[in-house]
Design an enzyme around this catalytic site. Structure first.
Site, mmCIF file in Angstrom:
data_model
loop_
_atom_site.group_PDB
_atom_site.id
_atom_site.type_symbol
_atom_site.label_atom_id
_atom_site.label_comp_id
_atom_site.label_asym_id
_atom_site.label_seq_id
_atom_site.Cartn_x
_atom_site.Cartn_y
_atom_site.Cartn_z
ATOM 1 N N THR A 73 -13.568 3.680 -3.648
ATOM 2 C CA THR A 73 -14.679 4.577 -4.413
ATOM 3 C C THR A 73 -15.623 3.574 -5.160
ATOM 4 O OG1 THR A 73 -13.042 6.132 -5.065
ATOM 5 C CG2 THR A 73 -14.680 5.956 -6.298
ATOM 6 N N GLY A 202 -7.499 -1.221 0.152
ATOM 7 C CA GLY A 202 -6.269 -1.747 0.423
ATOM 8 C C GLY A 202 -5.086 -0.644 0.565
ATOM 9 N N THR A 239 -13.047 -11.128 -14.036
ATOM 10 C CA THR A 239 -11.765 -11.917 -13.334
ATOM 11 C C THR A 239 -11.271 -11.283 -12.203
ATOM 12 O OG1 THR A 239 -11.702 -13.294 -15.461
ATOM 13 C CG2 THR A 239 -9.813 -13.503 -13.926
ATOM 14 N N CYS A 327 -7.159 14.217 -3.192
ATOM 15 C CA CYS A 327 -7.935 14.658 -4.571
ATOM 16 C C CYS A 327 -8.101 15.990 -4.703
ATOM 17 C CB CYS A 327 -9.093 13.962 -4.506
ATOM 18 S SG CYS A 327 -9.243 12.329 -3.832
HETATM 19 N N1 PLP Z 1 -12.968 7.198 1.196
HETATM 20 C C1 PLP Z 1 -12.213 7.995 2.155
HETATM 21 C C2 PLP Z 1 -12.618 8.409 3.550
HETATM 22 C C3 PLP Z 1 -10.944 7.987 1.710
HETATM 23 O O1 PLP Z 1 -10.078 8.776 2.345
HETATM 24 C C4 PLP Z 1 -10.542 7.654 0.270
HETATM 25 C C5 PLP Z 1 -9.352 7.650 -0.265
HETATM 26 O O2 PLP Z 1 -8.781 8.737 -0.097
HETATM 27 C C6 PLP Z 1 -11.677 6.721 -0.389
HETATM 28 C C7 PLP Z 1 -12.999 6.470 0.174
HETATM 29 C C8 PLP Z 1 -11.309 6.267 -1.789
HETATM 30 O O3 PLP Z 1 -10.633 5.233 -1.821
HETATM 31 P P1 PLP Z 1 -9.884 4.752 -3.021
HETATM 32 O O4 PLP Z 1 -8.741 5.950 -3.267
HETATM 33 O O5 PLP Z 1 -9.524 3.263 -2.980
HETATM 34 O O6 PLP Z 1 -10.990 4.887 -4.420
#
Ligand code: PLP
Length: 397
Positions: A73, A202, A239, A327
């Site tokens: 994100t 990651g 950091t 989500c």
């Molecule tokens: N983009 C995609 C396509 C994802 O599937 C996700 C997580 O589900 C994200 C972005 C967000 O990643 P993070 O959870 O590391 O913020």
């Protein structure tokens, strides 16, 4: 009860090697990479080593193109805000209707700030409408954001071809690709493309949660995203999270080892699961229908039944799956991705995503194929749509 984890697009188990690699950076090698003594140099060197690995993992040209962030994100936010800062006079932005919320919700906010956004549609197989994208690019288009693979259906979008097309129409338009769902699933080779920014996270490829990276093409110079110290070439002050950076490097290294063999196994198991469900459950339809898709994902709609109920029954059997992106689970609204590809309304609320990893075994897949039809039959018995289900059964038999 044995746990059967089939929700690897939501998050993955951390590799044992990655855990072992990062542990000393909590207890013995804890120096601040910006300090001057030897203990600090150990941390500094570990970061640089991980940057080299992630460079190869993403197919970047130089390690300087890799910036460590806290997650996918953050990487997306950094890329989008950075691109717009470079193209200040341009107020049109493009993305797809099926992006992750880290892009879609930021676009909504940008619209409130005065940007005009165009959302490109997908067809009923979940493939991007490239002609529509081509026609949408304008003189004042600042940015095109197109994910490399969709988290719910696994559909792969041709980002190299897209970036080529964008630059041909408007060389000043910047291109960002959310590559979170391809990392570890297909080989990335960003240096061979005209993509300006690409994000990874990651925890989608067996590193811990809370660490990510952003690829920024060498010639693209954005202003700082986090202002403070000189870390990450002054683009992302703060950091560095040394243990997690080390772990992500190790996880990426593991991904690249025996890559083809792992992908072959995952593809075989995914196809077996897909066929096993479609052949044995009469109200099942395939939602993950793109010709080009990541090897680990299958999304199936069970008509006239409730997805949340399926997940609860599966949970009772120790099976972890998902009814949308992580989500949106718990939201009553049907998935924006499945709506965008016109999945029939009869299956919209009963769609389940299974996502595998190289840790998935054939025994686990066989267990799901044996037990899922029983679960669906139990739910069908209490469905208020008995007449429709009977008609469907007669039609499909
Ligand atoms: N983009 C995609 C396509 C994802 O599937 C996700 C997580 O589900 C994200 C972005 C967000 O990643 P993070 O959870 O590391 O913020």
């Amino acid at each position: 009860m044995k746990l059967i984890y089939l929700d690897n697009n939501a998050t993955t188990k951390v590799d044992e090697n990655a855990v072992n690699a990062m542990l000393p950076y909590f207890s013995e090698k804890y120096g601040n990479p910006s300090s001057i003594y030897d203990l600090a140099h150990i941390s500094h060197d570990a970061i640089q080593e991980a940057r080299e690995i992630i460079k190869d993992f993403m197919g970047a040209e130089t390690p300087n193109e890799i910036i460590f962030t806290s997650c996918g994100t953050e990487s997306a936010n950094m890329a989008i805000r950075g691109a717009l800062a470079l193209n200040k006079d341009k107020k049109h932005i493009i993305t797809t209707s099926v992006e992750h919320h880290c892009v879609l919700n930021l676009y909504k906010e940008l619209e409130e700030d005065g940007y005009e956004a165009t959302y490109i549609s997908v067809n009923e197989r979940g493939e991007l409408n490239l002609e529509e994208l081509k026609n949408a690019i304008r003189e004042d288009t600042a940015l095109v954001s197109v994910m490399h693979a969709n988290n719910e259906t696994g559909a792969i979008f041709p980002i190299a071809e897209i970036a080529e097309m964008v630059k041909e129409i408007n060389p000043a338009t910047l291109v960002f690709s959310d590559c979170v769902q391809v990392a570890g699933k297909i080989k990335m080779n960003l240096k061979e493309t005209k993509v300006d920014f690409a994000s990874i996270s990651g925890h989608k490829f067996h590193a811990p949660k809370g660490i990510g990276a952003l690829y920024i093409k060498r010639r693209v110079k954005i202003p700082p995203f986090l202002i403070g110290g000189h870390q990450e070439r002054m683009l992302r002050a703060g950091t560095e999270n040394v243990p997690y950076i080390v772990a992500m490097g190790e996880a990426a290294k593991n991904c690249m080892q025996n890559f083809d063999k792992k992908i072959e196994k995952i593809t075989y198991l995914r196809n077996k699961l897909e066929k096993g469900i479609l052949d044995n459950v009469y109200n099942a339809i395939l939602n993950s229908k793109a010709k080009n898709k990541v090897p680990n994902t299958v999304n199936i709609g069970f008509q006239y039944v409730e997805g949340e109920l399926i997940l609860l029954y599966l949970n009772d059997l120790g099976i972890c799956a998902s009814s949308g992106s992580a989500c949106t689970t718990g939201d009553l609204e049907a998935s924006h991705v499945l709506r965008a590809q016109n999945v029939p309304f009869t299956a919209l609320h009963g769609s389940i995503r299974f996502s595998l990893s190289h840790y998935t075994t054939e025994e686990e897949i066989d267990f799901v194929i044996e037990n899922l039809p029983k679960v669906i039959n139990k739910i069908i018995e209490i469905s208020p749509f008995q007449k429709e289900l009977k008609e469907l059964k007669n039609k499909n038999n």
